[in-house]
Design a protein around this motif. Structure first.
Motif, short mmCIF file in Angstrom:
data_model
loop_
_atom_site.label_atom_id
_atom_site.label_comp_id
_atom_site.label_asym_id
_atom_site.label_seq_id
_atom_site.Cartn_x
_atom_site.Cartn_y
_atom_site.Cartn_z
N SER A 28 -6.56 -4.19 7.67
CA SER A 28 -6.21 -3.08 6.79
C SER A 28 -5.57 -1.98 7.62
O SER A 28 -5.67 -1.97 8.84
CB SER A 28 -7.48 -2.56 6.10
N GLU A 32 -5.71 3.12 3.99
CA GLU A 32 -6.46 2.29 3.04
C GLU A 32 -7.96 2.33 3.35
O GLU A 32 -8.79 2.46 2.44
CB GLU A 32 -5.94 0.85 3.09
N THR A 36 -10.86 4.02 0.89
CA THR A 36 -12.05 3.27 0.48
C THR A 36 -13.31 4.03 0.83
O THR A 36 -14.23 4.18 0.02
CB THR A 36 -12.07 1.87 1.12
N TYR A 76 -1.66 -1.95 11.12
CA TYR A 76 -2.79 -2.68 10.56
C TYR A 76 -3.81 -2.95 11.65
O TYR A 76 -3.46 -3.30 12.78
CB TYR A 76 -2.33 -4.01 9.96
#
Length: 109
Positions: A28, A32, A36, A76
């Protein structure tokens, strides 16, 4: 209502474990992850980026850049074997801690 000191400290103490747990589900990018955590435990975005850099420096996560059609490339993050081992150890420590607190609170015998 303002958060209590204990809420803030609990969140800070569990933040790395939560990030490792999210990354154990799949790679991820930081925004992101931050979104979350903000929606689930109320952690602010500003705390995630320094943590991600430290976790990378500590060898818990690797990164890769992915081109984005809507802006600059995204970085990422994914767990390394050391990150998986850290998550396992932290989960074990968390369980022992919460079991002890539950016993003190009379929730478990």
């Amino acid at each position: 209502m303002a958060e209590s000191t204990i809420q803030v400290q609990l969140k800070k103490g569990a933040l790395e474990m939560c990030v490792l747990a999210l990354l154990a589900r799949g790679e991820s990018y930081a925004y992101e992850i931050a979104s979350t955590l903000a929606s689930r435990i109320g952690m602010g975005e500003g705390t995630i980026y320094p943590l991600m850099r430290r976790m990378q420096d500590d060898g818990l996560v690797d990164t890769r850049l992915v081109e984005s059609s809507s802006g600059p490339p995204r970085k990422y993050y994914r767990l390394t074997p050391a990150g998986r081992a850290a998550l396992t150890a932290q989960k074990r420590e968390w369980q022992a801690f919460t079991d002890a607190v539950d016993q003190l609170l009379g929730e478990r015998k």
